[in-house]
Write a protein that holds these residues in place. Structure first.
Motif, PDB file in Angstrom:
ATOM      1  N   CYS A  13       5.271   4.092   6.279  1.00 39.62           N
ATOM      2  CA  CYS A  13       5.563   4.098   4.441  1.00 39.62           C
ATOM      3  C   CYS A  13       6.682   5.025   4.747  1.00 39.62           C
ATOM      4  O   CYS A  13       6.775   6.113   4.599  1.00 39.62           O
ATOM      5  N   LYS A  40       3.161   2.980  -5.081  1.00 40.46           N
ATOM      6  CA  LYS A  40       4.042   3.208  -4.620  1.00 40.46           C
ATOM      7  C   LYS A  40       4.481   2.594  -3.096  1.00 40.46           C
ATOM      8  O   LYS A  40       5.005   0.991  -2.709  1.00 40.46           O
ATOM      9  N   GLY A  41       3.146   2.341  -2.086  1.00 41.35           N
ATOM     10  CA  GLY A  41       2.722   1.612  -0.771  1.00 41.35           C
ATOM     11  C   GLY A  41       3.013   0.254  -1.074  1.00 41.35           C
ATOM     12  O   GLY A  41       3.855  -0.718  -0.438  1.00 41.35           O
ATOM     13  N   HIS A  94      -0.330  12.277  -3.477  1.00 41.73           N
ATOM     14  CA  HIS A  94      -0.646  11.329  -2.153  1.00 41.73           C
ATOM     15  C   HIS A  94      -1.529  10.628  -2.548  1.00 41.73           C
ATOM     16  O   HIS A  94      -2.877  11.250  -1.264  1.00 41.73           O
ATOM     17  N   PRO A  95      -2.297  10.013  -2.606  1.00 39.30           N
ATOM     18  CA  PRO A  95      -3.423   9.232  -3.128  1.00 39.30           C
ATOM     19  C   PRO A  95      -3.767   8.603  -1.234  1.00 39.30           C
ATOM     20  O   PRO A  95      -5.470   9.390  -1.466  1.00 39.30           O
ATOM     21  N   VAL A  96      -3.501   8.610  -0.461  1.00 44.05           N
ATOM     22  CA  VAL A  96      -4.085   7.744   0.767  1.00 44.05           C
ATOM     23  C   VAL A  96      -4.798   9.102   1.318  1.00 44.05           C
ATOM     24  O   VAL A  96      -5.703   9.090   1.838  1.00 44.05           O
ATOM     25  N   LEU A 120      -2.767   1.371   1.019  1.00 40.51           N
ATOM     26  CA  LEU A 120      -1.593   1.317   0.419  1.00 40.51           C
ATOM     27  C   LEU A 120      -1.839   2.171  -1.044  1.00 40.51           C
ATOM     28  O   LEU A 120      -2.411   1.524  -1.760  1.00 40.51           O
ATOM     29  N   CYS A 121      -0.617   3.199  -1.491  1.00 41.78           N
ATOM     30  CA  CYS A 121      -1.319   3.078  -3.331  1.00 41.78           C
ATOM     31  C   CYS A 121      -0.228   2.566  -3.830  1.00 41.78           C
ATOM     32  O   CYS A 121       0.712   1.699  -3.117  1.00 41.78           O
ATOM     33  N   TYR A 148       8.324   6.250   1.477  1.00 41.88           N
ATOM     34  CA  TYR A 148       7.585   7.790   0.782  1.00 41.88           C
ATOM     35  C   TYR A 148       6.942   8.604   0.438  1.00 41.88           C
ATOM     36  O   TYR A 148       8.378   9.706   1.301  1.00 41.88           O
ATOM     37  N   CYS A 149       6.014   8.966   0.965  1.00 44.79           N
ATOM     38  CA  CYS A 149       5.451   9.989   1.120  1.00 44.79           C
ATOM     39  C   CYS A 149       5.186  10.885   2.314  1.00 44.79           C
ATOM     40  O   CYS A 149       5.216   9.522   3.506  1.00 44.79           O
ATOM     41  N   VAL A 197       2.100  11.281   2.831  1.00 42.91           N
ATOM     42  CA  VAL A 197       1.365  11.049   4.153  1.00 42.91           C
ATOM     43  C   VAL A 197       1.390  10.300   5.259  1.00 42.91           C
ATOM     44  O   VAL A 197       0.412   9.832   6.313  1.00 42.91           O
ATOM     45  N   GLY A 198       2.664   9.181   5.174  1.00 47.88           N
ATOM     46  CA  GLY A 198       2.811   8.024   6.260  1.00 47.88           C
ATOM     47  C   GLY A 198       2.013   7.602   6.336  1.00 47.88           C
ATOM     48  O   GLY A 198       1.206   6.917   7.558  1.00 47.88           O
ATOM     49  N   CYS A 199       1.277   6.324   5.568  1.00 44.98           N
ATOM     50  CA  CYS A 199       0.550   5.438   5.821  1.00 44.98           C
ATOM     51  C   CYS A 199       1.327   4.559   7.030  1.00 44.98           C
ATOM     52  O   CYS A 199       2.533   4.334   7.222  1.00 44.98           O
TER      53      CYS A 199
HETATM   54  S1  SF4 Z   1       0.002   7.548  -0.536  1.00 45.48           S
HETATM   55 FE1  SF4 Z   1       1.305   5.869  -1.287  1.00 45.48          FE
HETATM   56  S2  SF4 Z   1       3.338   6.506  -1.194  1.00 45.48           S
HETATM   57 FE2  SF4 Z   1       2.563   8.062   0.248  1.00 45.48          FE
HETATM   58  S3  SF4 Z   1       2.744   7.325   2.353  1.00 45.48           S
HETATM   59 FE3  SF4 Z   1       0.329   6.332   2.027  1.00 45.48          FE
HETATM   60  S4  SF4 Z   1       1.379   4.280   0.501  1.00 45.48           S
HETATM   61 FE4  SF4 Z   1       3.368   5.680   1.012  1.00 45.48          FE
END
Ligand code: SF4
Length: 1017
Positions: free
Chosen positions: A50, A94-95, A237-239, A91-92, A52-53, A55-57
């Motif tokens: 991912c 955003k993801g 950083h939801p995930v 995934l949150c 965006y953030c 966490v690097g999902c």
């Molecule tokens: S927490 Fe959301 S924004 Fe952050 S890497 Fe995971 S999916 Fe992407």
């Protein structure tokens, strides 16, 4: 057999598994009618991360296209990667909207130019874009590059061109940018990290030796207590936050939150304590005082592993808000008294009995004795019982078998005292013995997907990759000066003092810059590197533009218009540029700063003479490369599709631009041509260096056989990739662009792409990706064992001494054969071998954190020392003081933040996220709303000394008025995500409101505490 849907569920509830029912042909008829062709048939599956953030999902992308040369692949579906150890398929919001990001109608597809004074974009060819930009740069550089300073020191410095770099770009883009800009002499360069996590590096490195998150996402599950303060992990950083929830659910850990707002993390916490924005040091200083007064200290750890017993030099002091050595005229400290007392051999004097009045322990105790519960309650507005309860919970983790972790983000960094906020927590975690432990540490939750990587790569005015300093004209006029000054002497006997190897990292880097042209005779091309004179941070860059001293600005994936503070001033600054080059996959407010967008950006385009180029680049799904998540995991991602229109990777544009400039210097001559002509460019296709080539250079390789000096064994043959940074040499026999990344692409291949998610214990998955340095997952893990080598907590064993070596599930962050009792201490990156409670001479604003009010204070005084209200070392450019407001005019404290549905200024271009959060709003507490006659849904005008925004009011119980210094303080929450380049409803840039003042050490702007007024519009 026919079964209705109702019967089906009855049967299922009776204990039959649905799959076995289906096998029996018992699926309900309605379900049968829904059978469709597998939607991903004919699709290719590609792994990515991912964008965006941090966490690097993990992502699985599905792309359509035959894979043949003429077919254009297109991403049709994205979902979470179930194998990924951090995200496990989640995934949150955003993801989940990434597909819409790739296909956003606001992708930039063709190179365009906005001519001076024009109101519109004009499409041009790549060739024309490169030609025009190169001509601007060549002419400007020839006119303005400084070959030597007044003292005759070669400085090769080009200050009239600024460069801003992205924290979502891959490492490979970052490293090529580093190479090109230094050859040109650019030092006026900064990156996104400056305005988010720069204080993290500046706080953690002086405390522990490295500036990165100490543990990792999954490890959070091993904590007994999770403190979230200065951040809102559930939202931002939801995930990653799932691991805090896991700690609560699986271990019965307590989750506690201290924040100005009852936020989404607080909503699931065991305890929430409100606080006035900008007073974290008071709260945490109070915790230090409580821990000491109540004897909740891990004493053995503190004595053995911190500098508690070190004696500070005579002359050090703190009085009435000022440390010793303050120069009022300059607004700066002479830090010479903030140092140890040394013996005749240059070693630190200590007092292990902790009786000496000037030992760190006693200075610390005295400093925080002032932070009583009364002071905490009076200044923070936090309720006493909440404060006390947090002290007790933290104090309980001073037991060797109990561990607390802390999760923070920009709520701590974005203050004039950002570095010291973090330092205060570092002191607490050291007092509790929680650093180096599984489930412990200080977890700096980075924002952007690769903000860690781009920080590692030193895209700053004073750095090179791997935290190696860029030479300074004052301290390092020659190569010999540089090596002497950057090589620390050990301050205690027997320490590893790993930075003593800096010359190996640096010479290997110079070999990367200049290749065969770097020889011992010419000091490896040292003089071709630019030398810095000052810090050129984002605020300073804006100032240079404002003063008309900067002619060109290259902006790579950085929406500076949205992100910089005091937006109205930023528009003025950009308007003074001669040319601006914006490289971005998506339309940004930075590129269109000259466009009139009514109330959102009310400018007269005809009066703005900046020539603006907008160049389309690829995004994560359209390129190979590596990014580094917050936990230092270097993860490889794979290309799944072609970019739209004529968009192309930054790497190709950078290569084309550089080679065109080099051609111009070859043909036309020009000023200081050597660095440009001598830059090594060994790429197979010079116009398109591949990510693989660049990442291999970051890892490093042998230029001649590398031999072990003791055994004579060949560690790496000429041409081979290096396996370890221990193999780097300063004799020109190794090349390495970023020493901390060594081990990421070895002779065994791409280690970052590994996918073995085997848990070797405590959630540790060492076979997944690569964690710098040396695949260590928990930094300073030697400190998880007592001095004799036994784990403090056998349940949390990550490494241990087996009689011969340190071994375990994690890679020891220590010399593997240094036996317990050898005298070597765990913090191998400090010259003392110990962590620093007292940060000696490392910081601009004090060796111990002290509370100073935000530059705009609602109480206008500092009861701790009324003569020194705000930080005495804050830098204010001319005219900035007049742009600061007072509580008489702007009585309310505002703080900015992020929503879970949005990522900075990107996702307003993404349909799914624009639907989820379509319109700008602010949060105001019920009491203040009542006072001002504001009802939920009203449009309100929020104004600061610098400008105003209008937004919808969310009237909430989540923000309560606090009593501070006997007055009522109301706080207002303002999300940051709006602007005029958007699929959502147009809005204002929130940073119209924020002041252009920064942290004294890093100049990270104060976005989290400033004064505003609010009225119904
Ligand atoms: S927490 Fe959301 S924004 Fe952050 S890497 Fe995971 S999916 Fe992407």
């Amino acid at each position: 057999m026919h079964v209705s849907r109702r019967q089906f569920f009855k049967i299922s509830a009776a204990g039959f598994g649905t799959s076995s029912l289906a096998v029996l042909g018992a699926a309900p008829s309605e379900a049968r009618a829904e059978v469709r062709q597998y939607k991903l048939a004919r699709a290719r599956e590609i792994r990515n991360i991912c964008t965006y953030c941090s966490v690097g999902c993990g992502l699985l992308m599905y792309s359509l296209g035959s894979g043949s040369k003429n077919a254009r692949a297109e991403i049709i579906h994205i979902e979470g990667d179930p194998d990924h150890p951090v995200s496990r398929g989640a995934l949150c919001p955003k993801g989940s909207g990434l597909l819409d990001f790739i296909h956003s109608p606001n992708r930039v597809k063709y190179p365009e130019v906005r001519e001076p004074g024009s109101k519109e974009w004009k499409r041009i060819s790549w060739h024309e874009a490169v030609e025009r930009i190169a001509r601007h740069m060549k002419d400007d550089r020839d006119a303005n590059v400084v070959a030597k300073n007044a003292d005759g020191v070669p400085v090769n410095r080009w200050l009239s061109c600024g460069v801003l770099t992205c924290s979502a770009a891959s490492n490979e883009t970052g490293i090529l940018t580093q190479k090109v800009i230094r050859a040109l002499g650019v030092v006026a360069t900064d990156t996104q990290a400056r305005i988010c996590h720069s204080p993290t590096v500046a706080a953690l490195a002086p405390s522990f030796g490295r500036g990165a998150m100490t543990n990792n996402w999954v490890d959070i599950k091993n904590a007994d207590l999770v403190l979230v303060m200065g951040g809102n992990a559930a939202e931002a950083h939801p995930v990653g936050f799932r691991w805090a929830v896991e700690a609560v659910k699986q271990r019965g850990a307590k989750l506690v939150v201290v924040d100005p707002r009852f936020n989404r993390t607080a909503a699931v916490a065991d305890l929430y304590v409100p606080i006035r924005a900008g007073t974290d040091i008071v709260f945490l200083g109070g915790v230090i005082n409580w821990l000491i007064a109540n004897d909740r200290i891990q004493k053995e750890y503190v004595l053995a592993y911190t500098n508690a017993s070190s004696i500070i030099a005579e002359g050090y002091g703190f009085e009435d808000g000022l440390f010793s050595g303050f120069d009022k005229e300059q607004g700066r400290y002479d830090r010479s008294t903030w140092n140890y007392e040394f013996d005749a051999d240059g070693k630190v004097r200590t007092d292990p009995t902790l009786q000496h009045p000037r030992c760190v322990w006693n200075l610390l105790k005295a400093h925080y004795a002032r932070y009583t519960e009364d002071v905490v309650a009076n200044l923070t507005g936090s309720p006493r019982e909440g404060f006390r309860r947090i002290c007790e919970l933290l104090g309980a983790t001073s037991a060797p078998d109990k561990v607390a972790t802390v999760l923070y983000a920009l709520g701590w960094t974005e203050h004039t005292v950002g570095v010291q906020n973090i330092r205060t927590m570092a002191i607490i975690q050291l007092l509790l013995g929680n650093i180096g432990m599984a489930g412990g540490g200080i977890n700096a939750l980075r924002g952007h997907a690769n903000v860690q990587g781009i920080t590692d790569l030193g895209l700053l005015s004073t750095n090179l990759p791997g935290y190696v300093p860029l030479p300074s004209e004052k301290n390092h006029p020659t190569f010999a000066d540089y090596v002497r000054k950057v090589t620390p002497a050990p301050l205690r006997d027997g320490q590893l003092n790993y930075w003593s190897n800096t010359s190996k990292f640096f010479v290997s880097q110079l070999k990367w810059f200049w290749g065969d042209k770097a020889t011992q005779e010419n000091d490896w091309g040292y003089d071709w590197l630019p030398k810095w004179d000052k810090l050129y941070d984002t605020l300073h860059l804006t100032e240079l533009m404002q003063q008309g001293k900067m002619n060109g600005l290259i902006v790579q994936g950085f929406n500076a218009m949205g992100s910089f503070p005091d937006s109205n001033r930023v528009v003025q600054a950009f308007s003074k540029l001669k040319y601006m080059v914006v490289i971005d996959p998506i339309a940004t407010e930075t590129a269109s700063f000259w466009q009139n967008h009514g109330a959102s950006n009310n400018v007269d385009s005809s009066q703005i003479m900046t020539e603006v180029f907008r160049l389309p680049s690829t995004l994560f799904a359209e390129e190979d490369g590596s990014t580094v998540n917050s936990g230092r995991w270097m993860q490889w991602h794979f290309k799944g599709a072609e970019p739209p229109g004529e968009a192309k990777p930054d790497l190709e544009f950078l290569a084309e631009l550089f080679l065109r400039l080099r051609e111009m210097y070859e043909k036309e001559g020009g000023s200081v041509p050597e660095p440009i002509l001598n830059l090594a460019w060994p790429y197979k296709d010079p116009l398109s260096p591949s990510p693989e080539e660049l990442t291999k250079e970051m890892n490093g390789r042998a230029l001649a056989d590398v031999v072990d000096a003791k055994s004579g064994a060949v560690l790496a043959k000429k041409g081979e990739q290096l396996a370890s940074f221990a193999h780097l040499r300063d004799d020109g026999s190794t090349l390495c662009a970023c020493w901390i990344y060594t081990g990421s692409w070895t002779q065994a291949g791409n280690i970052m792409a590994r996918r073995d998610n085997t848990d070797v214990g405590l959630g540790n998955t060492p076979g997944w990706a690569f964690s710098w340095p040396a695949n260590r997952r928990v930094l300073y893990n030697r400190a998880s064992c007592d001095p004799s080598g036994k784990p403090w907590d056998p349940k949390r064993k990550i490494i241990g001494w087996n009689g011969e070596r340190w071994t375990g599930g994690d890679v020891p962050d220590f010399k593997v054969d240094a036996a317990p009792g050898s005298g070597m201490d765990p913090f191998i990156m400090t010259a003392e071998g110990q962590a620093r409670l007292f940060a000696v001479d490392k910081l601009a604003d004090g060796p111990l954190p002290e509370h100073y009010e935000p530059m705009e204070s609602p109480i206008g005084t500092n009861p701790l020392h009324p003569e020194v209200v705000t930080s005495p070392t804050v830098r204010l450019f001319k005219g900035e003081k007049e742009r600061l407001g007072t509580s008489a005019e702007f009585p309310y404290v505002a703080t900015t933040y992020r929503l879970t549905e949005h990522f900075q200024f990107w996702t307003k271009q993404v349909r799914l996220n624009a639907i989820a959060q379509p319109e700008q709003f602010i949060e105001v507490g019920e009491a203040l709303a009542r006072e001002k006659g504001i009802a939920a849904g009203d449009t309100v005008r929020v104004s600061s000394k610098r400008g105003h925004i209008e937004a919808k009011a969310v009237v909430t119980k989540r923000i309560k008025a606090l009593t501070v210094n006997e007055q009522t303080v109301h706080q207002i929450g303002i999300p940051v995500h709006w602007g005029w380049e958007t699929l959502a409803k147009k809005g204002y840039l929130t940073n119209v409101l924020t002041p252009a003042v920064g942290d004294s050490n890093t100049q990270c702007p104060e976005y989290k505490a400033f004064l505003v007024n609010i009225e119904k519009a």
